[in-house]
Design an enzyme around this catalytic site. Structure first.
Site, PDB file in Angstrom:
ATOM      1  N   ARG A  59       0.847  -1.207   0.000  1.00 30.38           N
ATOM      2  CA  ARG A  59       0.000   0.000   0.000  1.00 30.38           C
ATOM      3  C   ARG A  59       0.877   1.250   0.000  1.00 30.38           C
ATOM      4  O   ARG A  59       0.550   2.255  -0.615  1.00 30.38           O
ATOM      5  CB  ARG A  59      -0.957  -0.018   1.206  1.00 30.38           C
ATOM      6  N   TYR A 111     -15.428  17.771 -15.581  1.00 29.10           N
ATOM      7  CA  TYR A 111     -15.935  16.393 -15.550  1.00 29.10           C
ATOM      8  C   TYR A 111     -17.031  16.270 -14.487  1.00 29.10           C
ATOM      9  O   TYR A 111     -16.844  16.733 -13.350  1.00 29.10           O
ATOM     10  CB  TYR A 111     -14.767  15.455 -15.238  1.00 29.10           C
ATOM     11  N   ASP A 183      -6.736  19.409 -14.476  1.00 25.54           N
ATOM     12  CA  ASP A 183      -7.092  18.073 -14.948  1.00 25.54           C
ATOM     13  C   ASP A 183      -6.708  18.026 -16.424  1.00 25.54           C
ATOM     14  O   ASP A 183      -7.335  18.664 -17.266  1.00 25.54           O
ATOM     15  CB  ASP A 183      -8.595  17.833 -14.740  1.00 25.54           C
ATOM     16  N   LYS A 208      -8.124   6.777 -19.249  1.00 22.37           N
ATOM     17  CA  LYS A 208      -8.457   7.290 -20.569  1.00 22.37           C
ATOM     18  C   LYS A 208      -7.283   7.106 -21.536  1.00 22.37           C
ATOM     19  O   LYS A 208      -6.928   5.991 -21.836  1.00 22.37           O
ATOM     20  CB  LYS A 208      -8.914   8.744 -20.433  1.00 22.37           C
TER      21      LYS A 208
HETATM   22  C1  PLP Z   1     -12.899   9.998 -16.495  1.00 17.40           C
HETATM   23  C2  PLP Z   1     -12.427  11.302 -15.993  1.00 17.40           C
HETATM   24  C3  PLP Z   1     -12.152  11.496 -14.641  1.00 17.40           C
HETATM   25  C4  PLP Z   1     -12.395  10.429 -13.589  1.00 17.40           C
HETATM   26  O1  PLP Z   1     -11.565   9.329 -13.790  1.00 17.40           O
HETATM   27  P1  PLP Z   1     -11.946   7.797 -13.408  1.00 17.40           P
HETATM   28  O2  PLP Z   1     -10.718   7.064 -13.787  1.00 17.40           O
HETATM   29  O3  PLP Z   1     -13.165   7.454 -14.224  1.00 17.40           O
HETATM   30  O4  PLP Z   1     -12.258   7.769 -11.967  1.00 17.40           O
HETATM   31  C5  PLP Z   1     -11.682  12.738 -14.241  1.00 17.40           C
HETATM   32  N1  PLP Z   1     -11.496  13.727 -15.138  1.00 17.40           N
HETATM   33  C6  PLP Z   1     -11.765  13.585 -16.451  1.00 17.40           C
HETATM   34  C7  PLP Z   1     -11.542  14.710 -17.383  1.00 17.40           C
HETATM   35  C8  PLP Z   1     -12.239  12.363 -16.924  1.00 17.40           C
HETATM   36  O5  PLP Z   1     -12.507  12.223 -18.224  1.00 17.40           O
END
Ligand code: PLP
Length: 388
Positions: A59, A111, A183, A208
């Site tokens: 962890r 998001y 982000d 992603k």
């Molecule tokens: C999908 C996404 C998230 C969240 O990520 P997860 O891996 O689904 O928890 C945060 N920011 C953006 C821009 C995203 O596309």
């Protein structure tokens, strides 16, 4: 045998090269070229009680996660990266730096899961927030309150792909003593590096583009050496425990090797499809940063000249017309998420749910690695079928 990674680090390498080599080394015990997966949760202590290899318990750290974090950091041109079990877990960790009474400013069309955390989870901890158009730096400045502690920027945003002026927002954040976060999921480290514009923290949903194959969940936060809350963030990761599994770390590092070629191909196809969509009579508006009609087209030339593989567009007509268009596609898969090798199509407002400002006739596309002509033929027949 000299450690290969340290030899490599002596000269500045291109990002595509780092994507293949950063954080990796030939396994000294076997000579294996690809990294092993260390599933062990615990590591042997030396007779004196020490930990000669540096790992205690998985962890806190694991060899595969350490490799991944080293690679992720170098992709964002820094030394520090923290891997999480999902992008949302990474987002939670960043918000957990705040304390009751603090206030957050967040990109208006960030998001929806990020907004959900602020509205439903952190409200409960007396962390307040306001949504603001971060493409308008003056509007952001006007929205700052005496208790504002964090500016959360998503650029490009989702789904309208608005591009914010990261350097000016970073300056504003510094003078107002805010933690600035970007982000960077939609841009990827290939197309935008927020830290070099002065932003404090970069966040990725590695689910992603970095994962790239719609088969793993992950998240990451990167920061520079001067970030004041670095230790606290590491503590939230290790003590909080929202860490990725050994297998997911391995799979992600493997996928990152091809990041550059993937996202450049996806962005080139997306650019092409955005132009063609803009010329189709059934399409009302196209949202892609490289489309000449996009509101932030000029700013995208500075921050995001490589574009992105994501496109949104509105169809003429209402929600039903949008739903029908989505239903008519054959090659695109109807599913949420983005960044995979397969192209996805989605009616966006219905997944974002209540409180969304996304137009009800908006369709979002994540462009994959199929041939652009096949993708366009599929979209064209769907648009033609619904509009005639
Ligand atoms: C999908 C996404 C998230 C969240 O990520 P997860 O891996 O689904 O928890 C945060 N920011 C953006 C821009 C995203 O596309």
């Amino acid at each position: 045998m000299p450690h290969r990674e340290s030899r490599k680090a002596s000269r500045k390498l291109h990002r595509d090269t780092l994507a293949v080599h950063a954080g990796r080394s030939v396994d000294p015990s076997t000579g294996a070229v690809t990294p092993p997966i260390h599933t062990s949760t615990t590591f042997e202590r030396a007779p004196d009680g020490g930990y000669p290899q540096g790992h205690v318990y998985s962890r806190q750290s694991n060899p595969g996660r350490t490799s991944l974090e080293s690679c992720l950091a170098q992709l964002e041109q820094t030394d520090e990266a923290l891997a999480f079990a999902s992008g949302s877990a990474a987002t939670m960790a960043v918000f957990q730096l705040l304390k009751p009474g603090d206030h957050v400013l967040v990109t208006e069309d960030a998001y929806h899961g990020t907004r959900h955390q602020l509205e439903n989870l952190f409200q409960h901890w007396q962390v307040e927030h306001d949504r603001v158009d971060t493409t308008d730096t003056d509007a952001v400045a006007r929205s700052i309150r005496s208790n504002t502690r964090m500016l959360w920027i998503e650029s490009p945003s989702n789904p309208l792909l608005r591009v914010s002026d990261l350097a000016r927002l970073a300056d504003l954040g510094r003078t107002q003593n805010l933690i600035t976060v970007c982000d960077n999921t939609l841009a990827t480290p290939v197309f935008q590096n927020p830290l070099i514009h002065g932003i404090d923290l970069v966040l990725h949903s590695t689910t992603k583009y970095l994962g790239g194959h719609s088969d793993l969940l992950g998240g990451a936060v990167m920061h520079g050496a001067e970030f004041e809350d670095a230790e606290r963030l590491r503590d939230i990761q290790a003590a909080g425990g929202a860490v990725p599994s050994a297998f997911d770390c391995w799979l992600l590092l493997r996928s990152i090797s091809s990041l550059g070629v993937r996202v450049r191909a996806q962005a080139a196809s997306a650019h092409e499809i955005a132009i063609r969509l803009g010329e189709h009579p059934a399409v009302e508006d196209v949202f892609h940063p490289l489309h000449p009609d996009h509101r932030d087209h000029e700013r995208a030339q500075v921050y995001l000249p490589g574009g992105t593989g994501l496109i949104s567009f509105t169809v003429r007509g209402d929600e039903r017309a949008a739903m029908a268009t989505v239903a008519e596609t054959r090659l695109f898969t109807r599913a949420t998420s983005l960044g995979g090798v397969e192209s996805l199509i989605e009616h966006r407002a219905s997944i974002e749910g209540q409180g969304t400002k996304t137009p009800s006739n908006l369709i979002r596309l994540s462009i994959g690695l199929e041939h652009v002509d096949d993708l366009w033929a599929d979209l064209e027949q769907a648009l033609d079928a619904v509009s005639t």
